[in-house]
Design a protein around this motif. Sequence first.
Motif, PDB file in Angstrom:
ATOM      1  N   LEU A 126     -15.314  -6.416  -4.853  1.00 13.27           N
ATOM      2  CA  LEU A 126     -14.354  -5.335  -4.662  1.00 13.27           C
ATOM      3  C   LEU A 126     -13.100  -5.818  -3.923  1.00 13.27           C
ATOM      4  N   ARG A 127     -13.283  -6.697  -2.935  1.00  9.93           N
ATOM      5  CA  ARG A 127     -12.136  -7.222  -2.201  1.00  9.93           C
ATOM      6  C   ARG A 127     -11.231  -8.044  -3.119  1.00  9.93           C
ATOM      7  N   GLN A 128     -11.864  -8.842  -3.987  1.00 11.66           N
ATOM      8  CA  GLN A 128     -11.074  -9.645  -4.927  1.00 11.66           C
ATOM      9  C   GLN A 128     -10.317  -8.749  -5.898  1.00 11.66           C
ATOM     10  N   GLU A 129     -10.935  -7.628  -6.314  1.00  8.58           N
ATOM     11  CA  GLU A 129     -10.253  -6.710  -7.220  1.00  8.58           C
ATOM     12  C   GLU A 129      -9.040  -6.072  -6.542  1.00  8.58           C
ATOM     13  N   ARG A 130      -9.119  -5.778  -5.236  1.00  5.87           N
ATOM     14  CA  ARG A 130      -7.978  -5.200  -4.522  1.00  5.87           C
ATOM     15  C   ARG A 130      -6.791  -6.157  -4.513  1.00  5.87           C
ATOM     16  N   VAL A 131      -7.134  -7.483  -4.458  1.00  2.00           N
ATOM     17  CA  VAL A 131      -6.061  -8.472  -4.442  1.00  2.00           C
ATOM     18  C   VAL A 131      -5.482  -8.681  -5.833  1.00  2.00           C
ATOM     19  N   SER A 132      -6.385  -8.774  -6.829  1.00  2.00           N
ATOM     20  CA  SER A 132      -5.927  -9.091  -8.189  1.00  2.00           C
ATOM     21  C   SER A 132      -5.372  -7.877  -8.925  1.00  2.00           C
ATOM     22  N   GLU A 133      -5.776  -6.674  -8.550  1.00  3.32           N
ATOM     23  CA  GLU A 133      -5.318  -5.461  -9.226  1.00  3.32           C
ATOM     24  C   GLU A 133      -4.843  -4.433  -8.191  1.00  3.32           C
ATOM     25  N   PRO A 134      -3.737  -4.713  -7.488  1.00  2.00           N
ATOM     26  CA  PRO A 134      -3.284  -3.794  -6.424  1.00  2.00           C
ATOM     27  C   PRO A 134      -2.859  -2.431  -6.958  1.00  2.00           C
ATOM     28  N   GLY A 135      -2.438  -2.362  -8.226  1.00  2.00           N
ATOM     29  CA  GLY A 135      -1.978  -1.089  -8.776  1.00  2.00           C
ATOM     30  C   GLY A 135      -3.072  -0.044  -8.875  1.00  2.00           C
ATOM     31  N   ARG A 136      -4.341  -0.485  -8.878  1.00  2.00           N
ATOM     32  CA  ARG A 136      -5.450   0.468  -8.987  1.00  2.00           C
ATOM     33  C   ARG A 136      -5.692   1.237  -7.698  1.00  2.00           C
ATOM     34  N   PHE A 137      -5.247   0.660  -6.568  1.00  2.00           N
ATOM     35  CA  PHE A 137      -5.582   1.244  -5.272  1.00  2.00           C
ATOM     36  C   PHE A 137      -4.337   1.857  -4.653  1.00  2.00           C
ATOM     37  N   PRO A 138      -4.347   3.139  -4.228  1.00  2.00           N
ATOM     38  CA  PRO A 138      -3.154   3.795  -3.660  1.00  2.00           C
ATOM     39  C   PRO A 138      -2.784   3.215  -2.303  1.00  2.00           C
ATOM     40  N   GLY A 139      -1.447   3.260  -1.970  1.00  2.00           N
ATOM     41  CA  GLY A 139      -0.984   2.768  -0.685  1.00  2.00           C
ATOM     42  C   GLY A 139      -1.210   3.786   0.413  1.00  2.00           C
ATOM     43  N   PRO A 140      -0.730   3.493   1.644  1.00  2.00           N
ATOM     44  CA  PRO A 140      -0.923   4.429   2.770  1.00  2.00           C
ATOM     45  C   PRO A 140      -0.147   5.724   2.551  1.00  2.00           C
ATOM     46  N   GLN A 141      -0.737   6.875   2.891  1.00  2.00           N
ATOM     47  CA  GLN A 141      -0.127   8.188   2.708  1.00  2.00           C
ATOM     48  C   GLN A 141       0.813   8.509   3.874  1.00  2.00           C
TER      49      GLN A 141
END
Length: 760
Positions: free
Chosen positions: A168-183
Amino acid sequence: MSGLSRDILKWLQSLDLSYSVKNVKRDFSNGFLIAEIFSRYFPHDVQMHSYDNGIGLTKKLSNWQLLEKFFLRKRVPVSRELIDAVIHCKDGAAVPMLETIYTCLTSKKVHNVKPQNDDELIPPFARNTASFAIKESIRDSELITTLADESLVKEKAASVLDDHTMTLRQERVSEPGRFPGPQPQRSNQRVAPRKMPVEAPSGQIEFKEVEVRTIDRNIVQLRASRDQNSSLPRSDGADDVQDGGEDSDAKVLMVQPITKVLNSIVATSLDPREQRLLDPNKDAIVSLVDRLVASKIDVEYACQVLEGVLAQCEELVSSFVASPKEFWRMFAVFTPVLNLPETSPCYSLVLRILCDVGAKMTEQDAFLSCGLFGDYGLPKIVPLLKAKPAKRKGLLGMTYCFCEASMHLRVIKALQDQLDDMSCFLQCIVILMHLESGFSEDLLDLYIYYALTGLGQQSASLRASALSMLVLVAETSHLLVMPMLDKLEAMKEDGWWEVGAQLLRVCAALLRLLSPQDEQCNRVCSLVQDVIASTHSPLVQKIGISCLAPVLQSHTAIKDAYTDALKALNERDFSAVMASPKEQRYQALGNSLAHMPILSPLHSLPPILVAETLAQKIADSGLENLEPEHVYILEQILDAPFDPTEETRWLAVLKDLELHVYVALADDEICGNIVPVLHRWITYLEDRAFQTLPTLGKSIKLIFSADQQSTPLECQKAALELLTLLKNSGEKFAVEVNQLLAPMKQELRETILAPLLKDV
């Protein structure tokens, strides 16, 4: 077969394995196919009879234990971890093992082409969750083998979770668009409240009291009333459907519990003294069955009740079709009787009742009949199929009564699931195949699959039963069996007599359809010769003599081997085979008893060959008198037309049996049957047979001695009949009879032969 390269697929197909690979993870998990692959390259090191093609964990571990020893001995680079992964059907385990084995055996490398297209990647919503990753990594079967220790399970689960978190950590790095930024932070400042519209006052709302009407009519009457008040028009078809529904509902409401029907049968059929002994707290039929199972009631009384049930099967079937609950009750009532010995008349009657019910239900509603039996009946008989092999044929025949031919595939699958025992299932599948009246393409394929599976079993009885299935396959389409000749030839040295006997039956079935000019015919004939030459079992010889007789004339290549088998039998076995009445089957002993019928070959063999062999057997055994079987054989062969070129051989046989056939007139058990034999024989040979008549004269003296009262009247009548027939057969026969009786004229005046002495 996802994941296998094209090279490995072609390689597996070239090995001609016992069954095709459909699911890589499942089909290779028990090690049977792995062993079969290595047996093609190391036939002396890997013996397939040591491996069991089962699906249980113990069988898997046993197979892989043998394979692991073989891998160490041959230095096959397969690790224990990979073996465990294959056993437990792990993803990505079977394919690497096959690639390793392929490289080891063929010295070729596997070239895998991995997809490079991003569209082929797994979408985010379909990727593994933590729980799914643990489930795939730790199988239930591992918890009782490699992961039996709870601490090991915890360690492996923690390791899987760590790996999943890292992914999951590697996916956050390789696919940042999937995870929303800070609100962005929200303001804490209050805002003015909104003004709500003011509603004008309205009048008071009144609720009427709910009126409840009582219903004093049933559902059928309500539906009829609704239809009469309906304003919608209905088509004729709708009318029919509605009427049918009303009839059906009416039937459900009018169903009489079968226990009530059965109790009335008990009341009318059972002896009053026995009725008083029944438990008043139970239904009469239930109490009767309890007493029957406990041997507390005379079987004759119980049979009278069961015959009454059999006579009312039609009424019972109507109840079952209308109410499945009644079907369950029937099986609950009669199942205890099925635990009685198969020789019990009550067991046979209950089996007849169930068969009759099944046949009638199938006629009315085949789908319902099969479904109800699968739900309620099959679970009841499965324990009996496992524990009582002698009852399998009757119980499986009853099973097919509840299912029409188109549903047999479903029944077989349900039976396999419920038995959960491959050995028992294979024995049952053999019986089911012999119960079939015809084969669809899919059904025949299924039986061939299990026949090939049975040929690879360790049990000799299962291998013999599997061969009996191939007999039926050959009779249906011999072209389906011809590719299996290599397997059949490998079994000729099996050593178990049933296997040899069934091999001869398979060959006989093939030879009936093969032309002597066929290329494969010589191989089949050679197999017959090898089996007969290598066996010393009288049972194998008897079965070979029976089944090969019809093809002896068209396939002369097996004539010498057949004659050797005929001569190898002793007098008792020879007579038992030959004396079986036409169309009556004499069963051989053995585990595959029901699948090895023996038919008398008398009508397929040259009569003179049978006569000469019989005379030789009687001489070798030293018998002084003929047995009824001998006379029956002589009756059958002398009833056939005579070949003039064989006259000398027939005379020689008559001389060899001269004393036996004439003395048979003095045996009250066979004297009546020997008369047509002697008349036919003597009138055929004519003058050449007259040299044996002095022996007939001695038999006449023996029968009509001074103490005639000690001689059975049947023997005297037989002698009179023979002499009368000969005297009426022509002038020269009359002269010979007169000459025969002349020396005994005075002694015979007071006997029943007196009318024959007028011309003497």
